[in-house]
Enzyme design. Structure first.
Site, PDB file in Angstrom:
ATOM      1  N   ARG B 117      -1.361 -10.810   0.751  1.00 53.22           N
ATOM      2  CA  ARG B 117      -2.176  -9.833   0.019  1.00 53.22           C
ATOM      3  C   ARG B 117      -3.549 -10.342  -0.375  1.00 53.22           C
ATOM      4  NH1 ARG B 117       2.140  -8.100  -4.291  1.00 53.22           N
ATOM      5  NH2 ARG B 117       3.538  -6.878  -2.962  1.00 53.22           N
ATOM      6  N   CYS B 156       4.333  -3.282  -6.935  1.00 51.71           N
ATOM      7  CA  CYS B 156       4.729  -1.951  -7.403  1.00 51.71           C
ATOM      8  C   CYS B 156       4.053  -1.579  -8.719  1.00 51.71           C
ATOM      9  CB  CYS B 156       6.241  -1.865  -7.539  1.00 51.71           C
ATOM     10  SG  CYS B 156       6.970  -3.228  -8.444  1.00 51.71           S
ATOM     11  N   GLN B 183       8.514  -2.134 -17.116  1.00 51.93           N
ATOM     12  CA  GLN B 183       8.953  -2.082 -15.729  1.00 51.93           C
ATOM     13  C   GLN B 183      10.469  -1.983 -15.582  1.00 51.93           C
ATOM     14  OE1 GLN B 183       5.263  -5.017 -14.563  1.00 51.93           O
ATOM     15  NE2 GLN B 183       6.928  -4.878 -13.103  1.00 51.93           N
ATOM     16  N   GLU B 210       3.096 -11.579 -12.388  1.00 51.12           N
ATOM     17  CA  GLU B 210       2.844 -10.143 -12.247  1.00 51.12           C
ATOM     18  C   GLU B 210       1.469  -9.749 -12.778  1.00 51.12           C
ATOM     19  OE1 GLU B 210       5.288  -8.679 -10.760  1.00 51.12           O
ATOM     20  OE2 GLU B 210       5.271  -6.535 -11.181  1.00 51.12           O
ATOM     21  N   HIS B 250       8.402   2.612 -12.993  1.00 50.10           N
ATOM     22  CA  HIS B 250       7.586   1.804 -13.899  1.00 50.10           C
ATOM     23  C   HIS B 250       6.760   2.728 -14.783  1.00 50.10           C
ATOM     24  CE1 HIS B 250       8.928  -1.639 -11.884  1.00 50.10           C
ATOM     25  NE2 HIS B 250       7.857  -2.040 -11.249  1.00 50.10           N
ATOM     26  N   ASN B 337       8.723   2.694  -8.505  1.00 49.85           N
ATOM     27  CA  ASN B 337       8.426   1.362  -7.975  1.00 49.85           C
ATOM     28  C   ASN B 337       9.051   1.086  -6.617  1.00 49.85           C
ATOM     29  OD1 ASN B 337      10.760   1.463  -9.790  1.00 49.85           O
ATOM     30  ND2 ASN B 337      11.067  -0.677  -9.196  1.00 49.85           N
ATOM     31  N   THR B 338      10.157   1.733  -6.298  1.00 47.83           N
ATOM     32  CA  THR B 338      10.747   1.432  -4.983  1.00 47.83           C
ATOM     33  C   THR B 338      10.481   2.546  -3.980  1.00 47.83           C
ATOM     34  OG1 THR B 338      12.936   2.416  -5.321  1.00 47.83           O
ATOM     35  CG2 THR B 338      12.615   0.162  -6.136  1.00 47.83           C
TER      36      THR B 338
END
Lengths: 359, 359, 359, 359
Positions: B117, B156, B183, B210, B250, B337-338
Site C-alpha cells: 500500500r 477497512c 471497530q 491502525e 466500523h 469493514n468486510t
C-alpha cells in the site's frame, strides 16, 4: 470526627443504591434516613427493592448492608430535611428541581441530578479539581435565602475529561478539545435505560443532551471564580457521545490543543502529580491518585480499569502527540461512571465540604 | 461482457471467503482458481474449510456456493497466475509481500493486504473516490517490468473516512481531521483475532499500526496525481482506533476543519451527491449511493446500518457543526469493514479496472 | 390464486413489523389495513413508527416497504374486520383477549398472542405438525357463533421443540421430555424487554410463565383430535427457560425418552423427512425442509443458523444417545423465534388455511 | 500454623495467575517458587507476563501482589519439587501428564489439569463433598512408590453439579440426572479460548470432551471408597455443555430423579445445611456456606452471583418439582468456574489436606 447524619433521597433507584453501597462502613457519615417516592414509603428498604414476583431489585455488586435493609423508607415529598446534616439527592431531574430547593432551605444537598447544574450560583464540584468554587455556596445561600445549598456533581461523562484537562489547563493552557465517548450502559439507568436488543452487537451514536452537558459543565468546572461568579473556561469542547455494550466505565478518546507546547513526559507528569494537595487531606473516600497514567499500550480498558482504586481514579493511557491540533496531545481515559462519576464522587465532595466546615 | 477469469488466493481465510460469498452469481467474474496454503492444496474447498472434528470453518453469513465447494484448492506458492485474468489476493501481509509480485509479473492483482500500500507507484483505490489514480498503474508496470500490477484496497478503517472526506475536500477543502473509530471484531480476523474474554463488556483502545495506516492512506487516497506520482493531501489526520464488542461494521466519529465555511445542508448535499459519475457506470457490485446521509439522530448504528445497500454504502449521520474546529463539521459514519471495506470493495475496483480496459 | 386481503393489527409493534417485513412482495396476501392503538391511528405508518425525536422505530433487518410506509394506520378498537379476508393479530395478550373475538365474529384471526391458546376449541398450529387440528375451527365457530375464528401460533419456544418431537412421537412415541432453552432477547420484545444492563455478560434463568406454556402447548399441539376435541399428548415436559445475550434465535437442549428404541440414524431420518406432505403443498412461505439435521458437532448456533431457509427451518444438531433416559436421545435445536416462531409462521399457517378453503 | 511452602507451576497462565491472586495474603500458604515454561524462566514474574509490546498479560481482576511480581520464574522442567511442601500445578493436560509424576515423587501435587483425574488410585476432591476419598492417597503412594501424590480438582463444570447432587444423594438417593450447562468463556482459557467473533450474539452448543468429563467425574466424586478403591455412583448423568457470552460463572440447569420422594423444602434444607462439618474446620479459603439456596425467582445469575462468598459458594435457585422425572426435582445453579471451580477450590483442598496432616 463527629458523625454526619445524612439522608439518601431516591434511595431505591440505581444512583441511590450506589450511595448505600458506598456509605456502608463509612467512618463518619451515617445514613439516618432513606427516602423515596410515595410508592416505597412506609416499607422497609428491603421490601421496597423487592418486586411483587419476589425479585431483588438491588443492583450493586456490593451486598446490601443489613442495617439499611431494615430501615423504613420515608416519603421524599414529606421528609424533614432539617433532621439531617446533609442530603444526598439521587432522584431524576424533574423531581430534583422540585425537591432539592425545599431541602436546601435548611440543609446542604449534594446531588447527582442535573436540575441545578447550570444555574449561576451553583458550583459543580469534581473532587480535587475546583474545590475553590466552594466560595460560591455562600453567594447561593445569600441569593436564595437558604441555610443549606445545592451542589450537584457533574454528568458522569464530564468527570473524567474535566479531571484530566484540569492539570493540562493549569500547566499549559487548553485551547481546544475534541472528545469521543464510549459510554457504559449503566449511565442510562434502568427505566428502561438501554434495551438489550439495541445494544448487543451494536453502538448507539447518540445520547440526548449529553454532548451539550459535557461542553457546558467542563467549561464551568474549569472556570475561574471572579467577582462572586464563575467565568467559564474559554476553550471550546466538541464531543460525540456514544453508547457501547459495556456495563460500567466510560471510555473517552480526548484530543487537546494546548496554548503552550508540552512534551508527553511533561503531560504525564502533571497528570500523575495532579491533586496532591487535595489528596493530602486524607478524606476517606479519596483514592491514592486522582489520575493514573499507564504505559501499557492496550490500556485503559473499561472492564479492566474501571475498578482501579475503588472506582475513584481516572486512568489515562495511549498518551500521544496529536498530529492534527496545534500543540496537540491525545489520550484515552477510563473513569467509573457510577463511582467517581456519581455517588462515590458525591460522597467525596461531601467529605471535603464537611472538612471545610460547610456541612 | 466477456467473462473475466479470476483466482482467489488465500481462499480459505476469512477475507478469501468473503470474495467467494460476493462473487457467487457474479454476471461476468468467474472464479476459475481457488488457491491457499500448501496445507489446503489438493483438497476440495469444502474439505479445506472443514476441521478435523467435522466443524465447518465457513464463516460468511451467505451460504457457500456449491460450485466453489467442489473446486480443488491449488497451492498459492505454485499457482500459475498467467492462467487467469485477475488475481484477488486475500492473504496475510507477509505472504502478500512474497506472492503478489510473482502474480503481478503476468496478471493484475487486487489485494486486501497492506504489503504494497505504501509504495510510491502503487495506487490504493476506493471506488468512486480516486479512480484517476489508475494512471499510476502504467508507471508501476514500467518501473517493475510487470505485465500485471498490484493494487491493494485500503485498510477497512480508512475506507469510510476517506469516502466521506473526499466530497468535503473537493467542495470545501479539508484542513484538519480528528477521528475516533469503534471497530468491529471481524476486522481482526480469526487467528485468533479478538479473544472473547477480552472484548465482552469491554473496549480495547488500541489496534497496533491502525492509526498510522489511516493517516497515511487517507492522505494518499485523497492526494493528487501530479507528474506521474501521487502528492498526498496535506491535511493532518489524528486517529484513535478502538475495538468494541461489535461483529461487523466500523463506526467512526469524524471531526473535520474545512478550508472554506460550509453549512450542514451543503455538507449533506455534497455527500449525498457524491460519486454520481462513478455510479453511472453501472458496475454490478456498486451500491445505489456511495454515501447515505440519515437524519435519524440515533443513526448510523453498526448493526442496523452495516448491511445497507449490500454493505457497499457508507452511512453518515449526526451531522453537526463542530464548535472546536475552524469551519468545523462533525459526523458519525458506519461502513461495512468486510464488504465495501474489503472483498466486495476489491471486486468493485476490479469491475472498474476491467471496464477501463485494465484487466 | 385470488388475492387475500389482510389486516395487520398491532402493526407498529415488533411482532406487527415482522408481519410487514414478511408480507412485502407476497404473491397473494395483500395488506389492505394496518391497525394499531389510538395513539397511532390517523398517522401514516411511517409517522407512527417515528419517535418525536425523529428516530425510526422500525426494528426489522428488512427495509420497510414503501407502500406500507404510506398507509394510514387505523384504530384497532374501531377497525371493521369484515373489510378483510383475514386478520393477523400481533397485539399484547390483554388487548388480544378483547379485540380478537370481535374480529372473529366476521373474520378469521391468526394471532401471535397467547390469550386464546389454552381454550378447548382453539387449535394452535405449527406448520406441518398438526394441521389436522383445523377441523376444530368448525367446532369453535359453532360454539361461539362466529363466522370467523381465532387460531394463535404457539409460544416461540414451543415451536422448535414441538416441531422436532412430532416426528419422534409419530415414529417411536415420546415418553418423557426434558428441555433447557437459551432464548434470544427479541422474544421479550421492547417494552422494555430485556434491559441491556441485565443481559450483558449474564444469563437470566427465568422467563415468567414460559415453562408452563411450553409444557401445555407441546402436549396440545402433539395431541390427537378425538370426538371433536384435542386429547393432549400424554408425555410430561420439564422445561427450564433462560435468557441469554443473543439477539434472535432460540437454542434448546432437548432430552427425550422414547417408547420404542431408535438408533440415531433412524432419529435423524425421521426428522429430515418430516413434513414432506406439507411441504409438497408448495406454500409460498414454506422452507425447503421443516427440520435440518446437521452433522457439524459445533452446530446449530443461533447466530449462524437462525436465518437458515429464511428463518423457517428448525436446525437440529448434536444428536446423541441419552445415557440417563430410557430409549433416550438428546439433541440441540435452533429455531428463529421471530420468523417461524412468530409472524412468518403465522403467515404460513394462513397460507395453509387459505389453500384448504378456510380463509 | 506453620507456613506451608508451595510452588505454583504454570504460574504465568490463566489458572496459575488465579493461584497467585488467591494466595496473596494467605495466612499460612506461602509461595516460594513460581515456575513456568522455559520461555519465561529466568525472568521476573512481572517481565514474564508482559508482552513485547508492553502489554500486561495479568488477567485477574485482583491486582498482582508486588512480592510475586519481583520473583524470578523457574523452569518447570527442571524445578526441584522437593524444595517445597506442596505443588499447585496449573498447566495444560499434556504438560501435566509429564511433570506431575516427577513432582509427586517427593511432593504432594494439587492440580487443575485433567491428566490424572481418571486413574483408579487418584481421588478428585471437591471441598466438603468427598474428603473421605483422601484415604486413597496412601494407596496411590504405595502403588507408585511416591512420597507425594497427585490429586486433581474436577472440571469446573462438574464442580457445581456434584456439589449440589451430594446432599441429594446422601439424603434421598439420586437415580438419574440431566444437566444443561451455560458455560462462561473463561473456562476455555486464552490460547485462544473462545474467539470474540464466535461468541458475540451467539451460543456454541459443544465443548469437546466436556460432557464425558462431567458424567465420569460426577460418578467418581459421589462414589464410595470400598476395599481401597472408589466405586462410582451408579446414577447416569446426561449433559449438554454449551458456551454462552458470559465472562465468568457457569450456569447449570439440573434435573434429578431421586430414589425417595422429597419435598422442595426438604431439598432446600439439605442443600442449605450441607457441609457443616467441613465448614466447621474453619479453613481460611472456605466460604460460610457450600450451597446457598435463593428464593428470588430470577436468580442465580452468573454475573450477579458468581462472586458470592468470594466465588466459593454454589448458588442454587429456581428449585421446582420436575414433572417429567420420577421423584423429580430441578434447579438452576451458578458456580464460579475459576474460583471454587479451579484455583481457589484447589487451595481449599490443600488447606484440608494440610489440616489432616497430608501435606
Amino acid at each position: 470526627m463527629r458523625k454526619i447524619k445524612v439522608a439518601v433521597v431516591g434511595a431505591t433507584g440505581m444512583a441511590g443504591q450506589q450511595f448505600l453501597a458506598a456509605l456502608a462502613g463509612h467512618p463518619y457519615i451515617e445514613i439516618t434516613t432513606l427516602a423515596a417516592s410515595a410508592r416505597s414509603a412506609g416499607k422497609t428498604y428491603a421490601q421496597a427493592i423487592t418486586s411483587e414476583a419476589g425479585a431483588s431489585q438491588w443492583f450493586c455488586a456490593e451486598p446490601l448492608a443489613k442495617e439499611y435493609a431494615a430501615m423504613t423508607v420515608q416519603d421524599a415529598a414529606t421528609f424533614n430535611a432539617a433532621s439531617v446534616d446533609l442530603v444526598f439527592a439521587a432522584v431524576e431531574s424533574d423531581a430534583a428541581r422540585e425537591l432539592e430547593p425545599r431541602f436546601a432551605q435548611t440543609t446542604p444537598v449534594v446531588s447527582t441530578a442535573s436540575a441545578y447544574r447550570y444555574e449561576e450560583d451553583v458550583p459543580i464540584f469534581i473532587p480535587g479539581v475546583n474545590m475553590e468554587h466552594a466560595e460560591l455556596l455562600a453567594t447561593q445561600q445569600k441569593n436564595r435565602g437558604w441555610k443549606g445549598y445545592i451542589t450537584p456533581v457533574p454528568n458522569c461523562t464530564t468527570m473524567g475529561m474535566a479531571m484530566t484537562l484540569k492539570p493540562l489547563h493549569e500547566a499549559f493552557g487548553v485551547r481546544q478539545v475534541v472528545m469521543t465517548s464510549l459510554q457504559a450502559c449503566s449511565g442510562a439507568g434502568r427505566s428502561p435505560g438501554v434495551i438489550g436488543m439495541d445494544i448487543i452487537d451494536n453502538v448507539i451514536p447518540y445520547i440526548p443532551k449529553e454532548e451539550e452537558k459535557v461542553q457546558k459543565e467542563t467549561q464551568k468546572i474549569l472556570g475561574k471564580l471572579q467577582g462572586g461568579r464563575i467565568v467559564p473556561a474559554a476553550f471550546p469542547v466538541s464531543a460525540t457521545c456514544t453508547r457501547v455494550p459495556v456495563l460500567d466505565g466510560h471510555t473517552e478518546a480526548v484530543y487537546a490543543s494546548l496554548e503552550r507546547p508540552a512534551s508527553l513526559d511533561e503531560v504525564a507528569k502533571v497528570m500523575r502529580e495532579f491533586g496532591r494537595e487535595f489528596l493530602a487531606l486524607g478524606l476517606p473516600s479519596a483514592p491514592a491518585h486522582l489520575i493514573d497514567v499507564t504505559n501499557d499500550p492496550f490500556r485503559p480498558q473499561p472492564r479492566r480499569d474501571r475498578e482501579n482504586e475503588g472506582g475513584m481514579v481516572t486512568t489515562v493511557g495511549r498518551l500521544r502527540v496529536d498530529p492534527a491540533l496545534a500543540n496537540g496531545v491525545k489520550y484515552v481515559l477510563v473513569s467509573h461512571n457510577t463511582k467517581m462519576g456519581a455517588a462515590k464522587g458525591a460522597i467525596l465532595v461531601a467529605e471535603y465540604l464537611a472538612q471545610r466546615g460547610l456541612v
